[in-house]
Design an enzyme around this catalytic site. Structure first.
Site, PDB file in Angstrom:
ATOM      1  N   LYS A  57       2.547  16.493   2.994  1.00 23.20           N
ATOM      2  CA  LYS A  57       2.411  15.807   4.288  1.00 23.20           C
ATOM      3  C   LYS A  57       3.711  15.912   5.078  1.00 23.20           C
ATOM      4  CE  LYS A  57      -1.177  12.762   2.550  1.00 23.20           C
ATOM      5  NZ  LYS A  57      -1.576  11.486   1.948  1.00 23.20           N
ATOM      6  N   GLN A 101       1.049   5.824   0.712  1.00 23.62           N
ATOM      7  CA  GLN A 101       0.318   6.702  -0.212  1.00 23.62           C
ATOM      8  C   GLN A 101      -0.394   5.865  -1.282  1.00 23.62           C
ATOM      9  OE1 GLN A 101       0.017  10.159   0.057  1.00 23.62           O
ATOM     10  NE2 GLN A 101      -1.469   9.896  -1.574  1.00 23.62           N
ATOM     11  N   ASP A 124      -3.870   6.419   8.706  1.00 29.93           N
ATOM     12  CA  ASP A 124      -4.939   6.653   7.737  1.00 29.93           C
ATOM     13  C   ASP A 124      -6.263   6.046   8.214  1.00 29.93           C
ATOM     14  OD1 ASP A 124      -4.333   8.266   5.568  1.00 29.93           O
ATOM     15  OD2 ASP A 124      -3.266   6.680   4.494  1.00 29.93           O
TER      16      ASP A 124
END
Ligand code: NAD
Length: 307
Positions: A57, A101, A124
């Protein structure tokens, strides 16, 4: 690979490269008017798969010109410490996107942490305000994997309105937001899951089948309507013939003669997930600008109103 396979293959790597090129161009435009998009990635603990995801990422962000900030915290970090870091990142106007994460260590309440992220920085799309907004058809940040799947479908099929889409799986990360996005794209949507009766028969009715299950090769030709378009989200590691490999939820070789288009695993949905994280970071940066008229707000990463 023969021509027959190539013509049916939905190439996620090529599609992701196009999305990343769009993002790179957009970053340049933002920088030209004084906005430097920035993404903060928070990793707690040393899970090897998470370390790889975070590294990828950060690399993609840098390739697009997005500033990235890595926060790596030890596995025994207290929930209060993590919440304090998130509060700091929420308050920092130079940070546009915050990604925590998953999975988090068991002693930390994942829901509480995700709810602590400012919804405008929630790249997200997991905050309840964004989840609710998506189901209402409001313009919100949308989970990256389903957003990438929708783009693959639209790129390969054009207009999908009126199609019957069946989604296998009802997780908060993939299945449910996928169903909401397909509804927004005017599909008729059926969601099936581990408790569904007549699973195979329901899947056989699908013009579009999205498999997000986590069961290697669950779906074979017998589950598919001739000419269906198949998006295989599953990533399953199997050991076969003395070697370890990744396979999807769909038995690719069995499905291929039956479908009109299909994503491979690997090289299908996976690359699009990270590409849409970049899109979401830019959407977040735009949403945080005080005067929305300075830039056109709409992108595929946001969800316009529907009726
Ligand atoms: P999950 O475990 O949270 O959800 C799985 C869903 O599948 C559940 O809703 C369950 O009801 C359903 N299910 C389980 N067994 C079933 C069965 N036999 N028949 C029908 N339904 C069944 O998983 P998830 O997070 O949604 O991920 C699903 C898969 O997608 C996994 O393989 C995961 O690794 C993969 N994934 C890939 C990406 C990507 O970027 N490509 C991103 C996220 C998840």
């Amino acid at each position: 690979m023969n021509r027959h396979i190539t013509s049916k293959l939905i190439d996620g790597k090529a599609a992701a490269a196009r999305v990343l090129a769009e993002a790179t161009l957009e970053v340049r435009k933002m920088k030209a008017i004084g906005i430097e998009p920035a993404l903060a990635v928070v990793l707690v603990g040393h899970d090897p798969a998470s370390q790889v995801y975070v590294r990828n990422k950060v690399l993609r962000a840098e390739e697009c010109g997005i500033r990235s900030l890595e926060h790596r915290l030890p596995a025994d970090t207290r929930e209060a410490e993590l919440l304090a870091l998130i509060a700091e990142l929420n308050a920092d106007a130079s940070v546009h996107g915050i990604l925590v994460q998953l999975p988090l260590p068991a002693h930390i309440d994942e829901h509480r942490v995700l709810q602590a992220v400012n919804p405008l920085k929630d790249v997200d799309g997991f905050h309840a305000e964004n989840v609710g907004g998506l189901s209402q058809g409001r313009e919100v940040l949308t989970p990256c994997t389903p957003a990438g799947c929708l783009r693959l479908l639209q790129d390969s099929c054009g207009d999908i309105s009126g199609k019957h889409a069946v989604v296998i799986g009802r997780s908060n990360i993939v299945g449910k937001p996928m169903a909401a996005l397909l509804l927004k794209a005017h599909c008729s949507v059926t969601v099936v899951h581990s408790k569904s009766a007549n699973l195979r028969e329901l899947c056989r009715q699908a013009d579009i089948l999205v498999a997000a299950v986590g069961r290697p090769r669950l779906v074979d030709a017998d589950w598919l309507k001739p000419g269906a378009v198949v998006i295989d989200v599953g990533i399953n590691r199997v050991d076969e013939d003395g070697r370890s490999r990744l396979v999807g939820d769909v038995d690719f070789d069995s499905a291929l003669p039956q479908v009109s288009a299909i994503t491979p695993v690997p090289g299908g949905v996976g690359p699009m997930t990270i590409a849409y994280l970049m899109k979401n970071t830019l959407a977040a940066a735009r949403l945080q600008q005080p005067a929305p008229s300075t830039l056109a707000l709409r992108t595929e990463a946001t969800c316009p109103s529907i009726s």
